[in-house]
Design a protein around this motif. Structure first.
Motif, PDB file in Angstrom:
ATOM      1  N   SER A  23      39.875  49.862  35.664  1.00 59.52           N
ATOM      2  CA  SER A  23      39.433  48.989  36.760  1.00 59.52           C
ATOM      3  C   SER A  23      39.749  49.615  38.118  1.00 59.52           C
ATOM      4  CB  SER A  23      40.088  47.600  36.639  1.00 59.52           C
ATOM      5  OG  SER A  23      41.446  47.601  37.055  1.00 59.52           O
ATOM      6  N   ILE A  24      40.844  50.351  38.208  1.00 59.60           N
ATOM      7  CA  ILE A  24      41.196  51.042  39.445  1.00 59.60           C
ATOM      8  C   ILE A  24      40.173  52.140  39.742  1.00 59.60           C
ATOM      9  CG2 ILE A  24      42.882  52.577  40.532  1.00 59.60           C
ATOM     10  CD1 ILE A  24      45.045  51.055  38.959  1.00 59.60           C
ATOM     11  N   PHE A  25      39.823  52.898  38.720  1.00 57.07           N
ATOM     12  CA  PHE A  25      38.851  53.974  38.901  1.00 57.07           C
ATOM     13  C   PHE A  25      37.497  53.418  39.321  1.00 57.07           C
ATOM     14  CE2 PHE A  25      41.982  56.672  37.314  1.00 57.07           C
ATOM     15  CZ  PHE A  25      41.538  57.988  37.247  1.00 57.07           C
ATOM     16  N   ILE A  26      37.084  52.327  38.706  1.00 54.61           N
ATOM     17  CA  ILE A  26      35.793  51.733  39.055  1.00 54.61           C
ATOM     18  C   ILE A  26      35.819  51.217  40.493  1.00 54.61           C
ATOM     19  CG2 ILE A  26      34.179  49.863  38.530  1.00 54.61           C
ATOM     20  CD1 ILE A  26      35.002  50.182  35.579  1.00 54.61           C
ATOM     21  N   ALA A  27      36.934  50.615  40.885  1.00 53.86           N
ATOM     22  CA  ALA A  27      37.063  50.140  42.265  1.00 53.86           C
ATOM     23  C   ALA A  27      37.011  51.302  43.245  1.00 53.86           C
ATOM     24  CB  ALA A  27      38.366  49.365  42.435  1.00 53.86           C
ATOM     25  N   ALA A  28      37.640  52.407  42.891  1.00 55.31           N
ATOM     26  CA  ALA A  28      37.670  53.566  43.782  1.00 55.31           C
ATOM     27  C   ALA A  28      36.310  54.239  43.888  1.00 55.31           C
ATOM     28  CB  ALA A  28      38.702  54.578  43.278  1.00 55.31           C
ATOM     29  N   PHE A  29      35.600  54.331  42.766  1.00 60.09           N
ATOM     30  CA  PHE A  29      34.335  55.053  42.734  1.00 60.09           C
ATOM     31  C   PHE A  29      33.136  54.215  43.181  1.00 60.09           C
ATOM     32  CE2 PHE A  29      36.050  57.980  39.173  1.00 60.09           C
ATOM     33  CZ  PHE A  29      36.516  58.878  40.105  1.00 60.09           C
ATOM     34  N   SER A  30      33.173  52.920  42.898  1.00 58.52           N
ATOM     35  CA  SER A  30      31.988  52.086  43.137  1.00 58.52           C
ATOM     36  C   SER A  30      31.932  51.483  44.526  1.00 58.52           C
ATOM     37  CB  SER A  30      31.937  50.946  42.110  1.00 58.52           C
ATOM     38  OG  SER A  30      32.978  50.014  42.341  1.00 58.52           O
ATOM     39  N   GLY A  31      33.072  51.448  45.218  1.00 60.24           N
ATOM     40  CA  GLY A  31      33.104  50.791  46.521  1.00 60.24           C
ATOM     41  C   GLY A  31      33.134  49.285  46.408  1.00 60.24           C
ATOM     42  N   SER A  32      33.569  48.780  45.238  1.00 53.60           N
ATOM     43  CA  SER A  32      33.608  47.336  44.997  1.00 53.60           C
ATOM     44  C   SER A  32      34.884  46.956  44.261  1.00 53.60           C
ATOM     45  CB  SER A  32      32.386  46.913  44.172  1.00 53.60           C
ATOM     46  OG  SER A  32      32.505  45.576  43.740  1.00 53.60           O
ATOM     47  N   MET A  33      35.447  45.806  44.626  1.00 44.10           N
ATOM     48  CA  MET A  33      36.629  45.293  43.929  1.00 44.10           C
ATOM     49  C   MET A  33      36.250  44.295  42.829  1.00 44.10           C
ATOM     50  SD  MET A  33      39.493  44.677  46.851  1.00 44.10           S
ATOM     51  CE  MET A  33      38.504  43.448  47.702  1.00 44.10           C
ATOM     52  N   LYS A  34      34.978  44.252  42.484  1.00 45.87           N
ATOM     53  CA  LYS A  34      34.487  43.265  41.527  1.00 45.87           C
ATOM     54  C   LYS A  34      35.278  43.272  40.228  1.00 45.87           C
ATOM     55  CE  LYS A  34      30.297  41.951  38.991  1.00 45.87           C
ATOM     56  NZ  LYS A  34      28.861  42.273  38.769  1.00 45.87           N
ATOM     57  N   ASN A  35      35.650  44.450  39.734  1.00 48.64           N
ATOM     58  CA  ASN A  35      36.353  44.545  38.457  1.00 48.64           C
ATOM     59  C   ASN A  35      37.801  44.984  38.595  1.00 48.64           C
ATOM     60  OD1 ASN A  35      33.367  44.795  37.214  1.00 48.64           O
ATOM     61  ND2 ASN A  35      34.787  44.223  35.622  1.00 48.64           N
ATOM     62  N   LEU A  36      38.381  44.789  39.763  1.00 49.61           N
ATOM     63  CA  LEU A  36      39.804  45.077  39.914  1.00 49.61           C
ATOM     64  C   LEU A  36      40.574  43.966  39.208  1.00 49.61           C
ATOM     65  CD1 LEU A  36      41.785  47.064  41.217  1.00 49.61           C
ATOM     66  CD2 LEU A  36      41.865  45.537  43.188  1.00 49.61           C
ATOM     67  N   MET A  37      41.266  44.299  38.136  1.00 50.62           N
ATOM     68  CA  MET A  37      41.827  43.283  37.247  1.00 50.62           C
ATOM     69  C   MET A  37      43.280  42.964  37.551  1.00 50.62           C
ATOM     70  SD  MET A  37      40.157  44.090  33.538  1.00 50.62           S
ATOM     71  CE  MET A  37      38.412  43.787  33.276  1.00 50.62           C
ATOM     72  N   ASP A  38      43.567  41.673  37.655  1.00 56.93           N
ATOM     73  CA  ASP A  38      44.943  41.187  37.793  1.00 56.93           C
ATOM     74  C   ASP A  38      45.381  40.624  36.442  1.00 56.93           C
ATOM     75  OD1 ASP A  38      44.064  40.173  41.047  1.00 56.93           O
ATOM     76  OD2 ASP A  38      45.550  41.699  40.567  1.00 56.93           O
ATOM     77  N   LEU A  39      45.579  41.503  35.490  1.00 55.66           N
ATOM     78  CA  LEU A  39      45.954  41.090  34.141  1.00 55.66           C
ATOM     79  C   LEU A  39      47.401  40.620  34.121  1.00 55.66           C
ATOM     80  CD1 LEU A  39      44.322  44.114  32.322  1.00 55.66           C
ATOM     81  CD2 LEU A  39      43.463  41.772  32.291  1.00 55.66           C
ATOM     82  N   HIS A  40      47.645  39.552  33.387  1.00 54.45           N
ATOM     83  CA  HIS A  40      48.991  38.983  33.276  1.00 54.45           C
ATOM     84  C   HIS A  40      49.516  39.166  31.852  1.00 54.45           C
ATOM     85  CE1 HIS A  40      48.841  37.136  37.269  1.00 54.45           C
ATOM     86  NE2 HIS A  40      47.572  36.834  36.999  1.00 54.45           N
ATOM     87  N   VAL A  41      50.680  39.779  31.742  1.00 54.53           N
ATOM     88  CA  VAL A  41      51.286  40.081  30.449  1.00 54.53           C
ATOM     89  C   VAL A  41      52.468  39.144  30.219  1.00 54.53           C
ATOM     90  CG1 VAL A  41      52.479  41.836  29.083  1.00 54.53           C
ATOM     91  CG2 VAL A  41      50.578  42.488  30.588  1.00 54.53           C
ATOM     92  N   PRO A  42      52.542  38.480  29.043  1.00 48.19           N
ATOM     93  CA  PRO A  42      53.685  37.599  28.754  1.00 48.19           C
ATOM     94  C   PRO A  42      55.006  38.346  28.869  1.00 48.19           C
ATOM     95  CG  PRO A  42      51.950  37.279  27.127  1.00 48.19           C
ATOM     96  CD  PRO A  42      51.542  38.475  27.952  1.00 48.19           C
TER      97      PRO A  42
END
Length: 351
Positions: free
Chosen positions: A206-225
């Motif tokens: 998701s970081i790579f896609i955000a960096a390459f695409s110019g969009s934060m659409k898929n920047l994921m805030d995943l929560h781990v128990p």
């Protein structure tokens, strides 16, 4: 993007967390040790990945290290599977289907990343033309301006392959949750470890896609128990990186990659000069700016080349793991040595 997870349970620092988590599951000391080794290693890799300086976020060198870490984590899960000596015949059909489906999606993402790195590398040609026209005894300002225009248009254009990654990431996120395992101790260890691999893979992609695409659409805030021993390291890393990426995007920059941003800053200094023509006062500015541009251009080119190699390595690791599982399904054997990474694949990796 965030996914709804089960409510987090408190994590107690006393006692053996693995015994607490698997109480009543009849895990042997060997299985507990294998799982502990995997999760401790995962936590250490996540801690090392956290940038020392926030300015390192989305720097090509940090992205290369992130992909290198992802390769190591996927190699760790292969090592765990080998140590478990878990025959394919004992794998649930759903696990196999999800693994094979996810591996294809990861290969598609790797191809998209390689495509974008190649596209960014092509911008190097525009900058070489700029340097050629400004470093000579007779400066060609009109040609330099044309090349600068070409570079800016090229950098701001969109790669259609990256657009496809948004749907792929959504699909991968749907399979992230831990499946319920009833009668297989080895299955419980494997699925718990696979959960960690999937979470980190989604996060880094998701970081790579955000960096390459110019969009934060898929920047994921995943929560781990918090019951996972690596949860704190992951949460700390996620908060540090995602917050900085959002800050970068809030500035409305042309590119969020730090090395390309440095090039863009120099291009902005040069552009009005080459557009209006040179006067004696600006001669020294052109000289210094051109020198800076050459240095920055080389940094971008070298950084992209090194990053491309790591993406290629990740492609190979995913592909060899997928091929090994398919081979074992055909022969009905154990997932042992064939799950180890090999160099037998020629011509398959993304170039």
């Amino acid at each position: 993007m965030s996914r709804q997870q089960d409510p987090q349970r408190p994590f107690f620092s006393f006692g053996n967390p693995f015994q607490m988590i698997y109480k009543g599951s009849n895990l042997s000391p060997k299985l507990l040790d294998l799982l502990k080794t995997f999760e401790v290693t995962l936590a250490e890799r996540l801690k090392k990945l956290k940038p020392v300086d926030r300015e390192d976020v989305l720097r090509l060198s940090w992205m290369r290290y992130a992909m290198e870490s992802l390769c190591a984590i996927h190699t760790d899960i292969k090592t765990l599977i080998t140590a478990l000596e878990f025959p394919v015949c004992d794998w649930d059909d759903k696990w196999i289907d999800v693994y094979l489906d996810n591996s294809v999606k990861l290969l598609d993402i790797c191809i998209a990343f390689s495509s974008e790195i190649s596209r960014l590398n092509q911008s190097h040609l525009f900058l070489q033309c700029v340097l050629h026209n400004l470093e000579g005894a007779t400066k060609q300002f009109m040609r330099a301006q044309s090349s600068l225009d070409g570079w800016r248009q090229h950098i701001s254009s969109k790669n259609p392959r990256l657009e496809n990654c948004f749907a792929i990431m959504d699909s991968l996120a749907e399979t992230i949750d831990l499946p319920k395992i009833k009668n297989s101790a080895k299955g419980k260890v494997l699925m718990r470890a696979m959960y960690g691999v999937k979470v980190v893979t989604l996060f880094i992609c998701s970081i790579f896609i955000a960096a390459f695409s110019g969009s934060m659409k898929n920047l994921m805030d995943l929560h781990v128990p918090e019951t996972f021993s690596w949860a704190e390291a992951f949460t700390d890393l996620r908060a540090s990186v995602n917050n900085e990426i959002r800050n970068i995007y809030s500035d409305g920059r042309v590119t969020v990659l730090k090395e390309l941003e440095a090039v863009d800053t120099t291009v902005k200094k040069l552009y009005p000069i080459v557009q209006d023509g040179l006067d004696p006062v600006e001669a020294e500015v052109v000289q210094y700016s051109t020198s800076d541009l050459r240095i920055q251009t080389e940094k971008v080119s070298q950084g992209l080349d090194l990053l491309a190699k790591e993406v290629d390595s990740f492609f190979r690791i995913v592909l060899t793991g997928r091929d090994a599982l398919l081979c074992n399904l055909r022969v009905g054997g154990n997932v042992t040595n064939t799950m180890q990474p090999t160099d037998d694949i020629q011509g398959q990796a993304v170039r």
